[in-house]
Write an enzyme that holds these catalytic residues in place. Sequence first.
Site, short mmCIF file in Angstrom:
data_model
loop_
_atom_site.label_atom_id
_atom_site.label_comp_id
_atom_site.label_asym_id
_atom_site.label_seq_id
_atom_site.Cartn_x
_atom_site.Cartn_y
_atom_site.Cartn_z
N SER A 155 -11.02 -61.76 23.34
CA SER A 155 -10.71 -60.36 23.10
C SER A 155 -12.02 -59.57 22.96
O SER A 155 -12.89 -59.69 23.81
CB SER A 155 -9.82 -60.23 21.86
OG SER A 155 -9.23 -58.96 21.79
N ASP A 408 -0.81 -61.23 29.16
CA ASP A 408 -1.65 -60.47 28.23
C ASP A 408 -1.90 -59.07 28.74
O ASP A 408 -2.51 -58.89 29.80
CB ASP A 408 -2.97 -61.21 28.03
CG ASP A 408 -3.89 -60.53 27.04
OD1 ASP A 408 -3.40 -59.67 26.27
OD2 ASP A 408 -5.08 -60.86 27.00
N HIS A 433 -2.57 -63.69 25.00
CA HIS A 433 -3.93 -63.33 24.61
C HIS A 433 -4.75 -64.57 24.22
O HIS A 433 -4.38 -65.31 23.32
CB HIS A 433 -3.86 -62.35 23.43
CG HIS A 433 -5.05 -61.48 23.28
ND1 HIS A 433 -5.65 -60.82 24.33
CD2 HIS A 433 -5.77 -61.12 22.17
CE1 HIS A 433 -6.67 -60.10 23.88
NE2 HIS A 433 -6.76 -60.27 22.58
#
Length: 483
Positions: A155, A408, A433
Amino acid sequence: MLLAQLPSTDACDYLVFLNMEILFAFFLKLSQIDHFGFLEDGTFKQRYLLSDKYWQQPGGPILFYTGNEGDITWFCNNTGFMWEIAEELDAMLVFAEHRYYGESLPFGQDSYRDSKHLNYLTSEQALADFAVLIQNLKGTLPGAQHSPVIAVGGSYGGMLSAWFRMKYPHVVVGALASSAPIWQFPGMVPCGDFYKTVTQDFAKSGINCDANIRKSWKAVNNVSSSASGLQWLSEEFSLCAPLKNKNDVLTFKSWLQETWVNLAMVDYPYEANFLQPLPRWPIQVVCKYLSFDSTVSDYQLLQGVAQAAKVYYNYTGSSPCLNTSQTATSSLGYLGWFYQACTEMVMPMCTDGVQDMFEPEEWNFQAFSDECKAMFGIRPRADWAGTVYGGKEISSHSNIIFSNGGLDPWSSGGVTSNISHSLVSIMIPDGAHHLDLRYSNDLDPPSVRAARDLEVKYFREWIKKIKKSQRKTLAPNAKPRHF
């Protein structure tokens, strides 16, 4: 030996409190508050976690996690991939905490007091922290001087991992950037793609699921138009604070929207506790409550929405009420990330209610800038991330893996195709994710198993190449080449 006796998923939480003779320890070091100026010469304690259980001295590799917007022990516990490959690669593990998050506060309790104290919360400063930390470790740990370092992150941490390799190629030999939306910036990707992906996740997880969420916004407006309707909504959703007016309803709808987004992010194939405790394939479970036909009434529809929301917020049955001011774990530093979004991390998002299941909302930079000014007293630089990190012009860099999951929504701003032979994309169709960074699980889809194998293959190649280069450089009788 104690490490093996502790639950792996909680290893970081347990071990940070043990003394430094244990293989995994809790450290503090002094880092510069400002790496790029000379007037502010103060320092602060930066936290990092280290495990040398499988490290082979001298020169064994170091896997370095570039910390995200939150407490580093939380990310450590949710990055099982690094723990699982440490023995295979004879590697040391280091998890570095990002400044202004967790316990790494440059000005202590005053760090968030005002924009003057927040001024040093930037990705550039964080990357410099990591570079200095690695150089310090290699200079002080016996046997680490020639250890190749690979950056790993997911991320925002994945963005930092990629940028770390770009900005400090002499410090890290390569990077794994998982679910890293390095192109989710103005002019790089369409602002609506993020929410399209969220909608697609719901559309394929249940009959009429996305269509009924799209209808639910009007249903909320209709029901909330009366005092009795507000009371009914508050009771049906078991809200901790009852809805009283139009502003409360706006907050309520934003809370629901973020709930659906978070479910898309953590739509894992097994039970997990990342943002909230959830069942396996949680969107499929949610969609069972949203399979109504077109004749459903507003109240019936919202009863289903309430049950769906409780899958996310009360799967364990332990929550007495639902709090519309919080949508995920408290381990994330929301205020710090809001500040970063209001400075250099400007990520345009928009919805149209047609290609997605949300109420239409255009991207309005001026309104966003005004909100930042009101909240922090500063205005964002919309194009700065593209300027400082290159935007889509990154082909001159090397040794970066960009992994993205097909489920995601952040993949919309990620690198999803190869740029060169060493800037490679790995797609995980059934992955949410940064699924590849999590601990392996018997329920993992084959695509994520293959992705992890390929990632380790690249790691080995980078390590082998740098070791070969080091042998040539350090050879005592090496003669200069003549041209």
